[in-house]
Design a protein around this motif. Structure first.
Motif, short mmCIF file in Angstrom:
data_model
loop_
_atom_site.label_atom_id
_atom_site.label_comp_id
_atom_site.label_asym_id
_atom_site.label_seq_id
_atom_site.Cartn_x
_atom_site.Cartn_y
_atom_site.Cartn_z
N LYS A 33 0.85 -1.18 0.00
CA LYS A 33 0.00 0.00 0.00
C LYS A 33 0.89 1.23 0.00
O LYS A 33 1.94 1.24 0.62
N HIS A 35 1.37 5.40 0.82
CA HIS A 35 0.90 6.35 1.82
C HIS A 35 1.28 7.77 1.41
O HIS A 35 2.45 8.04 1.16
N ILE A 37 0.85 10.34 3.45
CA ILE A 37 1.46 10.86 4.67
C ILE A 37 2.45 9.82 5.17
O ILE A 37 2.12 8.63 5.22
N GLN A 58 3.26 8.64 11.30
CA GLN A 58 1.87 8.88 10.92
C GLN A 58 1.71 8.50 9.46
O GLN A 58 2.45 8.98 8.60
N VAL A 59 0.74 7.59 9.17
CA VAL A 59 0.55 7.12 7.80
C VAL A 59 -0.79 7.56 7.20
O VAL A 59 -1.02 7.36 6.01
N SER A 60 -1.67 8.12 8.02
CA SER A 60 -2.92 8.71 7.53
C SER A 60 -3.40 9.68 8.61
O SER A 60 -2.73 9.87 9.62
N ASP A 61 -4.59 10.26 8.40
CA ASP A 61 -5.08 11.24 9.38
C ASP A 61 -5.14 10.68 10.79
O ASP A 61 -4.85 11.37 11.76
#
Length: 98
Positions: A33, A35, A37, A58-61
């Motif tokens: 996947k 990312h 972020i 941090q990989v998403s919100d």
């Protein structure tokens, strides 16, 4: 800090972000996947025959991953290597040895 033990948790530095940027392709390949972020938040280190970095990223919100990255000694002239990772973490999960 005990020899071989983990350092205290520290805020990520530009150097740690650079390490994270270098291992991002290894991480994305393993989790299959991409990312948008990929921001280092905090880290701990362990001195071995090189340095293990334990880094909260941090990989998403709202999602985080913990990375264990090995950086060999400078004279070995090798880049950082993603050793292990944990996904499904939150901002509040403690960064521990894994």
């Amino acid at each position: 800090m005990m020899p071989g033990g983990l350092s205290d948790t520290k805020s990520a530095t530009p150097e740690v972000q650079h390490i994270v940027d270098q291992v991002k392709p290894q991480f994305e390949s393993r989790v299959n996947k991409t990312h948008g972020i990929f921001q280092a938040i905090v880290y701990r280190t362990q001195v071995v025959a090189g340095i293990n970095y334990f880094i909260k990223v941090q990989v998403s919100d709202s999602m985080y991953a913990h990375l264990r990255v090995f950086q060999s000694l400078p004279h070995e002239n090798q880049g950082p290597s993603l050793v292990s990772y944990q996904t499904g973490k939150t901002r509040d999960d403690p960064l521990t040895y894994f």
